[in-house]
Write a protein that holds these residues in place. Structure first.
Motif, PDB file in Angstrom:
ATOM      1  N   HIS A   1      22.450  18.448  36.207  1.00  0.00           N
ATOM      2  CA  HIS A   1      23.445  19.343  35.580  1.00  0.00           C
ATOM      3  C   HIS A   1      25.130  19.543  35.694  1.00  0.00           C
ATOM      4  O   HIS A   1      25.280  19.839  36.782  1.00  0.00           O
ATOM      5  N   PRO A   2      26.208  18.994  34.695  1.00  0.00           N
ATOM      6  CA  PRO A   2      27.925  18.603  34.966  1.00  0.00           C
ATOM      7  C   PRO A   2      28.252  20.122  34.989  1.00  0.00           C
ATOM      8  O   PRO A   2      28.208  21.156  34.039  1.00  0.00           O
TER       9      PRO A   2
ATOM     10  N   ARG B   1      27.456  29.192  31.889  1.00  0.00           N
ATOM     11  CA  ARG B   1      27.159  30.156  30.594  1.00  0.00           C
ATOM     12  C   ARG B   1      25.556  29.480  30.588  1.00  0.00           C
ATOM     13  O   ARG B   1      25.537  28.032  30.848  1.00  0.00           O
TER      14      ARG B   1
ATOM     15  N   SER C   1      19.812  27.527  26.925  1.00  0.00           N
ATOM     16  CA  SER C   1      18.273  26.981  27.329  1.00  0.00           C
ATOM     17  C   SER C   1      17.309  26.330  27.174  1.00  0.00           C
ATOM     18  O   SER C   1      16.300  26.419  27.646  1.00  0.00           O
TER      19      SER C   1
ATOM     20  N   GLN D   1      18.041  24.174  31.239  1.00  0.00           N
ATOM     21  CA  GLN D   1      17.656  24.911  32.816  1.00  0.00           C
ATOM     22  C   GLN D   1      18.912  26.000  33.233  1.00  0.00           C
ATOM     23  O   GLN D   1      18.497  26.948  33.910  1.00  0.00           O
ATOM     24  N   THR D   2      19.352  26.307  32.501  1.00  0.00           N
ATOM     25  CA  THR D   2      20.307  27.339  32.951  1.00  0.00           C
ATOM     26  C   THR D   2      20.031  28.520  32.402  1.00  0.00           C
ATOM     27  O   THR D   2      19.983  29.357  33.109  1.00  0.00           O
TER      28      THR D   2
HETATM   29  C1  LIG Z   1      32.085  17.595  32.290  1.00  0.00           C
HETATM   30  C2  LIG Z   1      31.447  18.063  31.930  1.00  0.00           C
HETATM   31  C3  LIG Z   1      31.473  19.996  33.039  1.00  0.00           C
HETATM   32  C4  LIG Z   1      31.339  21.354  32.690  1.00  0.00           C
HETATM   33  N1  LIG Z   1      31.382  22.215  33.446  1.00  0.00           N
HETATM   34  C5  LIG Z   1      30.779  23.275  32.425  1.00  0.00           C
HETATM   35  C6  LIG Z   1      31.004  24.871  32.993  1.00  0.00           C
HETATM   36  O1  LIG Z   1      32.076  24.651  34.721  1.00  0.00           O
HETATM   37  N2  LIG Z   1      30.657  25.546  32.993  1.00  0.00           N
HETATM   38  C7  LIG Z   1      29.054  25.638  31.717  1.00  0.00           C
HETATM   39  O2  LIG Z   1      28.528  26.911  31.988  1.00  0.00           O
HETATM   40  N3  LIG Z   1      28.997  24.241  31.320  1.00  0.00           N
HETATM   41  C8  LIG Z   1      29.472  23.193  32.162  1.00  0.00           C
HETATM   42  N4  LIG Z   1      29.385  22.844  31.190  1.00  0.00           N
HETATM   43  C9  LIG Z   1      28.028  22.424  30.322  1.00  0.00           C
HETATM   44  C10 LIG Z   1      26.433  22.263  31.156  1.00  0.00           C
HETATM   45  O3  LIG Z   1      26.306  21.195  31.674  1.00  0.00           O
HETATM   46  C11 LIG Z   1      25.529  22.242  29.972  1.00  0.00           C
HETATM   47  O4  LIG Z   1      26.355  23.276  29.511  1.00  0.00           O
HETATM   48  C12 LIG Z   1      24.492  22.469  30.970  1.00  0.00           C
HETATM   49  O5  LIG Z   1      23.561  21.147  30.844  1.00  0.00           O
HETATM   50  C13 LIG Z   1      23.248  22.733  29.918  1.00  0.00           C
HETATM   51  O6  LIG Z   1      21.916  22.908  30.636  1.00  0.00           O
HETATM   52  P1  LIG Z   1      21.192  23.005  30.121  1.00  0.00           P
HETATM   53  O7  LIG Z   1      19.683  22.934  30.097  1.00  0.00           O
HETATM   54  O8  LIG Z   1      21.015  24.505  29.724  1.00  0.00           O
HETATM   55  O9  LIG Z   1      21.061  22.682  28.449  1.00  0.00           O
HETATM   56  P2  LIG Z   1      20.207  23.126  27.200  1.00  0.00           P
HETATM   57  O10 LIG Z   1      19.839  24.843  26.453  1.00  0.00           O
HETATM   58  O11 LIG Z   1      19.156  22.600  27.215  1.00  0.00           O
HETATM   59  O12 LIG Z   1      21.221  22.274  26.619  1.00  0.00           O
HETATM   60  C14 LIG Z   1      22.421  22.779  25.616  1.00  0.00           C
HETATM   61  C15 LIG Z   1      23.617  21.415  25.352  1.00  0.00           C
HETATM   62  O13 LIG Z   1      23.891  21.086  26.906  1.00  0.00           O
HETATM   63  C16 LIG Z   1      24.234  20.077  27.171  1.00  0.00           C
HETATM   64  N5  LIG Z   1      23.540  19.316  28.098  1.00  0.00           N
HETATM   65  C17 LIG Z   1      22.263  20.002  28.504  1.00  0.00           C
HETATM   66  N6  LIG Z   1      22.291  19.089  29.248  1.00  0.00           N
HETATM   67  C18 LIG Z   1      23.350  18.510  30.173  1.00  0.00           C
HETATM   68  C19 LIG Z   1      23.635  17.215  31.249  1.00  0.00           C
HETATM   69  N7  LIG Z   1      22.625  17.046  32.271  1.00  0.00           N
HETATM   70  N8  LIG Z   1      24.962  17.117  31.563  1.00  0.00           N
HETATM   71  C20 LIG Z   1      25.077  17.261  30.396  1.00  0.00           C
HETATM   72  N9  LIG Z   1      25.556  17.910  29.054  1.00  0.00           N
HETATM   73  C21 LIG Z   1      24.416  18.439  29.203  1.00  0.00           C
HETATM   74  C22 LIG Z   1      23.857  19.079  25.457  1.00  0.00           C
HETATM   75  O14 LIG Z   1      25.233  18.856  24.974  1.00  0.00           O
HETATM   76  C23 LIG Z   1      23.232  20.237  24.871  1.00  0.00           C
HETATM   77  O15 LIG Z   1      22.754  20.060  23.587  1.00  0.00           O
HETATM   78  C24 LIG Z   1      29.959  21.192  31.361  1.00  0.00           C
HETATM   79  C25 LIG Z   1      29.929  20.007  31.234  1.00  0.00           C
HETATM   80  C26 LIG Z   1      29.960  18.490  31.474  1.00  0.00           C
HETATM   81  C27 LIG Z   1      30.401  17.655  30.354  1.00  0.00           C
END
Ligand SMILES: Cc1cc2nc3c(=O)[nH]c(=O)nc-3n(C[C@H](O)[C@H](O)[C@H](O)COP(=O)(O)OP(=O)(O)OC[C@H]3O[C@@H](n4cnc5c(N)ncnc54)[C@H](O)[C@@H]3O)c2cc1C
Length: 643
Positions: A382-383, A409, A412, A414-415
């Motif tokens: 994840h980014p 943050r 729901s 991986q975080t």
């Molecule tokens: C360039 C960039 C920088 C980021 N920096 C931060 C940061 O510093 N701190 C922070 O808290 N969050 C950051 N985020 C957001 C973070 O990547 C997502 O919140 C995180 O991946 C969510 O993971 P999850 O499996 O819990 O999400 P889920 O609950 O499964 O999904 C929630 C949402 O998170 C986003 N997301 C999930 N997986 C990915 C992925 N592999 N790539 C891109 N988006 C995804 C999608 O929009 C999805 O709808 C960043 C995103 C990007 C694109």
């Protein structure tokens, strides 16, 4: 082939006529095929032209930055006057300012609320191009099929059908390039991959539309116009190209439907991402089966996918491979060791602070990495944006490793699972992390010292601060004084508890660079609130009758309470930081943030850098667009975290 156009390069796309009767049709067919292939290459000449133009712009910007750096400019008041008198610079600045006023806001006539006007204009351009491509130079004739009368061949159905199919094929390498993290366009133009994602989605939608137009037109031709029916149509289903074509259409329809946010939410983002990549490769295979003559476009797509993966795994390997044993670790491939700390605010919202120890990969402020947590899964990354950056005077090397910090943050997927590894607050947990990066624009590109970069406003919401805070540090470190510029740092948080995430870093900055920047923290949920009844009246006229409509609404009115640092000091907020409690509303971007900053600015050059929730980006765009008047040239970079 006697009498048919000679085109040695495209011979495999040509058909010959079997007897004299259908020679006229075949001649036209062959001419159309030659034209289709030429048009496909022309599409790539257009794409290459656009990329070349953006590359030139990138080089120009870089050399501009270098020149400014060389001159070590911190422009004085008199220099600002000089600039004002320079006619050409003023004209360029005026054009830029007008362009920004029109292009920054999101939504076009209220449609597509999440799309900026620049993005909208790009989609309109591709639409016009696709329409022209599909209909120009088509042979709109009709041919009787003499072998099976009264069968007819309709030029519109066949040749527009072929042309749309060809454009879909030509777009295949483009859609794959725009989806790749490591892609040639980003390398040449300096536009980071995540900003190309929008275009990836839209080119994918164009491929979907073109493919279905191709399918429908050929279905009408083969199912109605050709004779005898239903024999002709039924026999078509036994043909290789038809079976693979139907398969490709089905896979493409899945990719299209699954790309909508609502569907992604149903299936989960990670399933979307993995299945999207897998089905996309299957789609390439089905296209090859459908029309092998077009294989070069598919080979290009496959090559892009493999190149992206190759670079990605190469990066991971070189970041984590220890070539010699040292205090960092023994020889071999090792994940980094990291510590995880949990923060929980009074609403129960969880954020994690991750520190990855002893990293040796160089990066600059504002960039992000893809993180994999092997204790959870080795196949999911994840980014996240690094919340700190190495000092300009002490770059990262093997000899001087650096501890990267992240604020995460919890959502729901991986975080959420990651948060389970750190169940208690105020406790540090050790976990292994694999990182891949850095990605995103380097800070030096965003903090240029050109005219528009004189005054800097950093705006962030929640975890978006990990983008702005290290950027501001880099800016402050890069020069000795603020002469000729004003710097504001604005951070919107839900609860004052959230300030703790960066309390130490903000304090350190205030101590290291006293008086050089202003910090304003907006707390959206804390603060006093009261409820009252509000009545409002409005007048409306309809025809000759003027009616007065009185509308009574119940509104929750929140009392805005400005508390100075004394009240927030219990949360580690120093007296230099202005804390504004909003008691249940978001800050008014124009009135509370951009407007007051504009009043403090020295000169007309402004650069706004921000990151946070998408809604915040939307209002920031509007507010920055609105100040681009009366000679003000305000640029904006919004670090989008939306995919
Ligand atoms: C360039 C960039 C920088 C980021 N920096 C931060 C940061 O510093 N701190 C922070 O808290 N969050 C950051 N985020 C957001 C973070 O990547 C997502 O919140 C995180 O991946 C969510 O993971 P999850 O499996 O819990 O999400 P889920 O609950 O499964 O999904 C929630 C949402 O998170 C986003 N997301 C999930 N997986 C990915 C992925 N592999 N790539 C891109 N988006 C995804 C999608 O929009 C999805 O709808 C960043 C995103 C990007 C694109």
């Amino acid at each position: 082939m006697d009498g048919l156009p000679s085109a040695p390069l495209e011979k495999r796309h040509l058909h010959s006529c079997v007897d004299d009767n259908d020679c006229d049709y075949m001649r036209t067919f062959n001419e159309q095929q030659v034209m289709n292939v030429k048009a496909m290459w022309a599409t790539w000449i257009v794409i290459a032209g656009i990329v070349f133009f953006l590359a030139l712009w990138n080089v120009h910007q870089k050399s501009n930055r270098k020149a400014c750096k060389k001159a070590a400019v911190v422009e004085t008041e008199s220099q600002i006057e000089d600039e004002k008198s320079s006619g050409i610079r003023r004209a360029i600045s005026g054009i830029q300012s007008t362009g920004r006023r029109w292009l920054y806001p999101q939504s076009i006539f209220g449609i597509f609320p999440r799309v900026t006007r620049l993005q909208g204009a790009t989609v309109i351009f591709v639409t016009i191009y696709s329409i022209l491509f599909s209909f120009i130079g088509i042979a709109y004739g009709e041919w009787v099929n003499p072998t099976t009368p009264p069968g007819r061949r309709i030029g519109f159905l066949e040749f527009v059908g072929d042309r749309t199919g060809c454009l879909a094929f030509a777009f295949v390498p483009l859609v794959f390039t725009l989806s790749a993290r490591d892609n040639i366009f980003s390398l040449i133009t300096g536009i980071s991959y995540q900003h190309l994602n929008f275009l990836h989605k839209w080119i994918g939608r164009f491929i979907f539309i073109l493919t279905w137009v191709h399918t429908i037109l050929w279905s009408i031709e083969l199912g109605i116009m050709y004779q005898p029916q239903p024999y002709k149509y039924v026999s078509t289903w036994n043909k290789r190209y038809w079976k693979w074509g139907v398969g490709a259409c089905a896979l493409l329809t899945f990719l299209f439907l699954h790309s909508f946010r609502t569907v992604q939410r149903w299936t989960g983002y990670e399933f979307f991402r993995k299945s999207h990549e897998f089905i996309a490769v299957l789609f390439l295979g089905a296209c090859w089966g459908h029309w092998p003559e077009m294989r070069e476009w598919l080979i290009a797509g496959i090559a892009i996918v493999f190149f992206d993966r190759f670079v990605r795994y190469g990066r991971i390997f070189f970041i984590h491979m220890n070539w010699v044993s040292s205090e960092i670790g023994a020889f071999g491939f090792h994940p980094h060791s990291a510590t995880l700390r949990r923060y929980e605010d009074s609403d129960g919202i969880v954020n994690l602070h991750l520190t990855i120890n002893n990293t040796t990969v160089p990066y600059t402020a504002g960039q992000h990495f893809f993180l994999t947590f092997p204790s959870l899964s080795s196949f999911e990354s994840h980014p996240f944006t690094t919340a700190n950056a190495p000092s300009l005077s002490k770059p990262i090397t093997k000899a001087t490793p650096f501890n990267q910090e992240y604020i995460i943050r919890v959502l729901s997927g991986q975080t959420h699972r990651l948060a389970k590894l750190a169940p208690e607050v105020d406790t540090e947990y050790t976990i292994p992390v694999v990182l891949c990066g850095p990605y995103g624009n380097p800070a030096t590109d965003l903090l240029d010292q050109s005219a528009e970069g004189k005054n800097f406003l950093f705006v962030s919401g929640g975890t978006g601060v990990s983008f702005t805070l290290p950027l501001m540090r880099t800016l402050l470190e890069s020069e000795k004084s603020n002469k000729g510029r004003c710097i504001n740092f604005v951070w919107a948080i839900r609860r004052i508890d959230n300030y703790a995430w960066f309390a130490d870093e903000i304090k350190a900055l205030l101590n290291s660079f006293p008086g050089r920047f202003k910090v304003r923290v907006f707390v959206t949920r804390d603060g006093n609130s009261s409820t009252s009844e509000v009545g409002s009246s409005s007048a409306s006229s309809s025809g000759d009758d003027e009616k007065k409509v009185v509308v009574a609404t119940e509104k929750k009115v929140f009392e805005e309470v400005n508390l100075k640092a004394g009240d927030a000091s219990a949360h580690g907020v120093p007296k230099e930081v202005e804390v504004i409690y909003l008691g249940g509303r978001h800050p008014d971007m124009a009135k509370d943030i951009v407007g007051p900053f504009r009043e403090q600015c020295i000169g007309n050059g402004i650069r706004v850098l921000g990151s946070g929730p998408p809604q915040m980006g939307e209002v920031l765009r509007k507010s920055v667009a609105a100040i681009n008047v009366g000679g003000v040239n305000a640029g904006l970079y919004w670090d989008s975290r939306e995919y």
